[in-house]
Scaffold this motif. Structure first.
Motif, PDB file in Angstrom:
ATOM      1  N   TRP A  11      94.437  -6.093  11.867  1.00 18.02           N
ATOM      2  CA  TRP A  11      93.419  -5.930  10.825  1.00 18.02           C
ATOM      3  C   TRP A  11      92.498  -7.146  10.774  1.00 18.02           C
ATOM      4  O   TRP A  11      91.277  -7.012  10.602  1.00 18.02           O
ATOM      5  N   THR A  14      90.130  -6.906  13.957  1.00 19.17           N
ATOM      6  CA  THR A  14      89.139  -5.826  13.929  1.00 19.17           C
ATOM      7  C   THR A  14      88.109  -6.026  12.818  1.00 19.17           C
ATOM      8  O   THR A  14      86.910  -5.833  13.037  1.00 19.17           O
ATOM      9  N   ASN A  15      88.563  -6.427  11.632  1.00 22.48           N
ATOM     10  CA  ASN A  15      87.614  -6.647  10.536  1.00 22.48           C
ATOM     11  C   ASN A  15      86.686  -7.819  10.820  1.00 22.48           C
ATOM     12  O   ASN A  15      85.487  -7.770  10.532  1.00 22.48           O
ATOM     13  N   TYR A  18      84.241  -6.634  13.614  1.00 22.93           N
ATOM     14  CA  TYR A  18      83.290  -5.627  13.133  1.00 22.93           C
ATOM     15  C   TYR A  18      82.245  -6.270  12.211  1.00 22.93           C
ATOM     16  O   TYR A  18      81.047  -6.023  12.354  1.00 22.93           O
ATOM     17  N   THR A  19      82.707  -7.090  11.273  1.00 25.20           N
ATOM     18  CA  THR A  19      81.779  -7.744  10.346  1.00 25.20           C
ATOM     19  C   THR A  19      80.884  -8.729  11.078  1.00 25.20           C
ATOM     20  O   THR A  19      79.679  -8.826  10.799  1.00 25.20           O
ATOM     21  N   TRP A 105      89.478   0.671  14.645  1.00 26.62           N
ATOM     22  CA  TRP A 105      89.730   0.515  13.207  1.00 26.62           C
ATOM     23  C   TRP A 105      90.265   1.809  12.613  1.00 26.62           C
ATOM     24  O   TRP A 105      91.206   1.792  11.806  1.00 26.62           O
ATOM     25  N   GLY A 132      92.768  -8.415   6.727  1.00 29.77           N
ATOM     26  CA  GLY A 132      91.512  -7.927   7.282  1.00 29.77           C
ATOM     27  C   GLY A 132      90.320  -8.404   6.474  1.00 29.77           C
ATOM     28  O   GLY A 132      89.279  -8.781   7.032  1.00 29.77           O
ATOM     29  N   HIS A 133      90.456  -8.405   5.149  1.00 32.67           N
ATOM     30  CA  HIS A 133      89.366  -8.892   4.292  1.00 32.67           C
ATOM     31  C   HIS A 133      89.142 -10.386   4.490  1.00 32.67           C
ATOM     32  O   HIS A 133      88.002 -10.869   4.379  1.00 32.67           O
ATOM     33  N   SER A 136      86.987 -10.588   7.449  1.00 27.50           N
ATOM     34  CA  SER A 136      85.599 -10.239   7.113  1.00 27.50           C
ATOM     35  C   SER A 136      84.890 -11.402   6.438  1.00 27.50           C
ATOM     36  O   SER A 136      83.688 -11.618   6.641  1.00 27.50           O
TER      37      SER A 136
END
Length: 216
Positions: A11, A14-15, A18-19, A105, A132-133, A136
């Motif tokens: 997580w 990937t986060n 992606y971000t 994701w 994950g956050h 980000s």
């Protein structure tokens, strides 16, 4: 705990990737409007791919997506630094990473839900999503790192995509050690073992229901 650690790292990777790609899209080589269009189309195809491949399993597809996406981002870092005039190649390698991230994701979300027993499933998935956050939140900082590097010997344009790419590759390699959950009975308690019985059969449904009530 090992499954939780791998899921949490996935997580995070990937986060963050992606971000980071989403925030860095404006600085990508080429026309910003065309790049946004290509990015949207790429993500649409990533979701379509998920519908086609998820019935065949989670583990193999996720591992392939993470490794291919990571290699794509690392390749984009090399292209930016050594062949920056090849705009189409930069966009292509970056979009390979974006497609892999978007599809991975979605698969990751389903896979993590199936890996944990019913009694702790929500807690474990929320812990994984929390990491994950964090990824980000850190991504914009990584994107801004090249602006604060003044040493001319450091290839600063390679930093952001290289970080995201390496994290994805490591995530894919770690996922090899996770079990496949496709067509397997979901674990309902910490003491239950995943069986080879396909979900949806009457026996599995009845046994899972009994175990869930006993766990409560």
């Amino acid at each position: 705990m090992a499954i939780l650690a791998v899921c949490a790292f996935s997580w995070l990777a990937t986060n963050m990737g992606y971000t980071g790609l989403a925030f860095g899209l404006g600085s990508l080589a080429g026309d910003v409007y065309l790049n946004n269009l290509i990015s949207g189309v790429t993500e649409f195809f990533a979701y379509c791919i998920c519908f086609l491949v998820i019935p065949g399993g989670r583990k193999l597809i996720f591992v392939i997506l993470m490794i291919v996406g990571g290699l794509g981002l690392v390749s984009s870092a090399v292209v930016v630094d050594f062949a920056g005039h090849r705009t189409w190649l930069i966009i292509l390698t970056t979009m390979i990473g974006r497609l892999s991230l978007a599809a991975g994701w979605q698969i990751q979300y389903l896979w993590c839900l199936e890996l944990f027993p019913t009694t702790i499933r929500l807690t474990m998935v929320q812990i994984s999503m929390m990491t994950g956050h964090i990824g980000s939140a850190v991504a914009p900082i990584i994107n801004d790192l090249p602006k604060h590097i003044t040493n001319p010997t450091i290839r600063k344009n390679m930093i952001s995509p290289s970080v995201y790419g390496v994290l994805l590759i490591v995530s894919g390699l770690l996922a090899i050690y996770l079990p496949e959950t496709n067509n397997k009975a979901l674990p309902v308690s910490l003491d239950s073992e995943m069986t080879d019985t396909k979900r949806g059969t009457q026996d599995t449904g009845e046994s899972a229901e009994k175990l869930s009530f006993s766990a409560m």
